[in-house]
Design a protein around this motif. Sequence first.
Motif, PDB file in Angstrom:
ATOM      1  N   LEU A 141       8.853 -10.589  -0.195  1.00  0.00           N
ATOM      2  CA  LEU A 141       9.444 -11.657   0.589  1.00  0.00           C
ATOM      3  C   LEU A 141       8.932 -13.001   0.093  1.00  0.00           C
ATOM      4  O   LEU A 141       7.753 -13.139  -0.238  1.00  0.00           O
ATOM      5  CB  LEU A 141       9.093 -11.507   2.069  1.00  0.00           C
ATOM      6  CG  LEU A 141      10.007 -10.636   2.928  1.00  0.00           C
ATOM      7  CD1 LEU A 141       9.969  -9.189   2.476  1.00  0.00           C
ATOM      8  CD2 LEU A 141       9.631 -10.746   4.392  1.00  0.00           C
ATOM      9  N   CYS A 142       9.827 -13.964   0.059  1.00  0.00           N
ATOM     10  CA  CYS A 142       9.433 -15.337  -0.244  1.00  0.00           C
ATOM     11  C   CYS A 142       9.298 -16.052   1.091  1.00  0.00           C
ATOM     12  O   CYS A 142      10.260 -16.141   1.860  1.00  0.00           O
ATOM     13  CB  CYS A 142      10.488 -16.013  -1.115  1.00  0.00           C
ATOM     14  SG  CYS A 142       9.963 -17.599  -1.775  1.00  0.00           S
TER      15      CYS A 142
ATOM     16  N   LEU B 209      11.725 -12.318  -6.008  1.00  0.00           N
ATOM     17  CA  LEU B 209      13.001 -11.669  -6.323  1.00  0.00           C
ATOM     18  C   LEU B 209      12.818 -10.560  -7.360  1.00  0.00           C
ATOM     19  O   LEU B 209      13.426  -9.491  -7.251  1.00  0.00           O
ATOM     20  CB  LEU B 209      14.003 -12.714  -6.827  1.00  0.00           C
ATOM     21  CG  LEU B 209      14.495 -13.719  -5.775  1.00  0.00           C
ATOM     22  CD1 LEU B 209      15.364 -14.780  -6.423  1.00  0.00           C
ATOM     23  CD2 LEU B 209      15.270 -13.003  -4.665  1.00  0.00           C
TER      24      LEU B 209
ATOM     25  N   VAL C 250      13.762 -12.808   4.744  1.00  0.00           N
ATOM     26  CA  VAL C 250      13.090 -14.064   4.417  1.00  0.00           C
ATOM     27  C   VAL C 250      12.046 -14.303   5.499  1.00  0.00           C
ATOM     28  O   VAL C 250      12.257 -13.965   6.665  1.00  0.00           O
ATOM     29  CB  VAL C 250      14.100 -15.237   4.383  1.00  0.00           C
ATOM     30  CG1 VAL C 250      13.384 -16.570   4.203  1.00  0.00           C
ATOM     31  CG2 VAL C 250      15.119 -15.032   3.270  1.00  0.00           C
TER      32      VAL C 250
ATOM     33  N   ASN D 113      10.609  -7.600  -5.576  1.00  0.00           N
ATOM     34  CA  ASN D 113      11.018  -7.115  -4.256  1.00  0.00           C
ATOM     35  C   ASN D 113       9.993  -7.451  -3.181  1.00  0.00           C
ATOM     36  O   ASN D 113       9.623  -6.613  -2.358  1.00  0.00           O
ATOM     37  CB  ASN D 113      11.277  -5.605  -4.295  1.00  0.00           C
ATOM     38  CG  ASN D 113      12.039  -5.112  -3.085  1.00  0.00           C
ATOM     39  OD1 ASN D 113      12.854  -5.852  -2.505  1.00  0.00           O
ATOM     40  ND2 ASN D 113      11.790  -3.884  -2.667  1.00  0.00           N
TER      41      ASN D 113
ATOM     42  N   TYR E 176      20.216 -13.261  -1.737  1.00  0.00           N
ATOM     43  CA  TYR E 176      19.490 -12.511  -2.766  1.00  0.00           C
ATOM     44  C   TYR E 176      18.320 -11.703  -2.228  1.00  0.00           C
ATOM     45  O   TYR E 176      17.741 -10.901  -2.955  1.00  0.00           O
ATOM     46  CB  TYR E 176      18.993 -13.481  -3.847  1.00  0.00           C
ATOM     47  CG  TYR E 176      20.109 -14.256  -4.498  1.00  0.00           C
ATOM     48  CD1 TYR E 176      20.927 -13.656  -5.449  1.00  0.00           C
ATOM     49  CD2 TYR E 176      20.385 -15.570  -4.128  1.00  0.00           C
ATOM     50  CE1 TYR E 176      21.975 -14.350  -6.044  1.00  0.00           C
ATOM     51  CE2 TYR E 176      21.434 -16.270  -4.708  1.00  0.00           C
ATOM     52  CZ  TYR E 176      22.229 -15.657  -5.667  1.00  0.00           C
ATOM     53  OH  TYR E 176      23.270 -16.347  -6.231  1.00  0.00           O
ATOM     54  N   SER E 177      17.965 -11.907  -0.971  1.00  0.00           N
ATOM     55  CA  SER E 177      16.836 -11.192  -0.379  1.00  0.00           C
ATOM     56  C   SER E 177      17.270 -10.528   0.919  1.00  0.00           C
ATOM     57  O   SER E 177      18.012 -11.120   1.708  1.00  0.00           O
ATOM     58  CB  SER E 177      15.682 -12.160  -0.071  1.00  0.00           C
ATOM     59  OG  SER E 177      15.262 -12.834  -1.243  1.00  0.00           O
TER      60      SER E 177
END
Length: 418
Positions: free
Chosen positions: A254-255, A249, A282, A252, A278-279
């Motif tokens: 990707l999780c 986060l 994903v 910037n 929040y993204s």
Amino acid sequence: MTIQENFEYAKKQYEKWGINVDEVLAQLKKVPISIHCWQGDDVGGFEVNQSELSGGIDVTGNYPGKARTPDELRQDLEKALSLIPGKHRVNLHAIYAETNGEVVERDQLEPKHFENWLNWAKEQGLGLDFNPTLFSHEKAEDGLTLSHPNEEIREFWINHCIASRKIAEHFGKELGTTCLTNVWIPDGYKDIPSDRLTPRKRLKESLDKIFAVEIDEKYNVDAVESKLFGIGSESYVVGSHEFYLGYALKNNKLCLLDTGHYHPTEMVSNKISSMLLYSDKVALHVSRPVRWDSDHVVILDDELKEIALEIVRNDALDKVMIGLDFFDASINRIAAWTIGTRNMIKSLLAAMLTPNEYLKQLQEEGNFTERLALMEEFKTYPFGAIWDYYCEQMGVPVKESWLEDVKSYEAEVLSKRS
């Protein structure tokens, strides 16, 4: 009744709820699944100085016919893809480089070492995704890489990740479709650590150096992947969910959520809606944990269905990058790919054939009785007839008939491999 007749009957059942089945199938065709190459050779890779599998990863079984060369692996992937409806992607690890017998260290890998994969992807009309390989290597024998106390070892792995991002960028440019580069590391400790913070500081600094090298996001996007524990890191993993969620986060990135990397009572499906707030995007690695992160072949279970529902009902098909990550050497490997990938697509289709907007409305109105009743009734709607029609239209085997193709391939190709 014929497949067409079953389809027409089922179609009318869904149309009663305002679901345009033809539009659903047209949309489904556009959803790519990133299929992991490492199911086909038990996460071995093709390095000249190949090391034993490590990093808390274990593949059990010895089913005959494992791919021994890159050409065999690509051949096997082609067979699996011929049994799976739609156009998809293939996910590579760095250990699948082809160096023509030359020893090339991982921090020295270049796009040229993946040229055969790239040309093959062009021929097949596939996208490619990529992963640096931070396991099965002498510099990862103690279970530490990007968080290692030894700066020289950290630098080696930092340079490997940078090289991997450049390879991925090349894929994206050549194929005209953005490549996802995912960083997962095995770092952790078997027993209770005396210092949790310092290794995480080192990991953060290493990631900062990796991502400081500018890569065009038109061609490559970066993801970071957490884990709860692994074999040899049962007590502490440096790259925890909280660590990577915060890092992604803030920076910037990707999780990436791997469905096997959480506590057995945690559901990845329950995380997706929060992440999407929040993204912009994903990433997923869909696996099937059995008691632990055991990477079983994906089946059409409740969690898979719920993951698909979360993606579909939140209008996130273009926001969630779906990849698979399982490896089973106890069954036919082409069958494993086929079962898992077809199930992932089936789950998306079932989610698309659900009156999601109406169910949302019922919840907003507080009508929980009708909500529950309809959610249960739709579990036995004639989804299978729609799936059979889709497979037929996409030119792949219907129902279990694909098994005959796999049996023939095993007899004609796999059984001849020693």
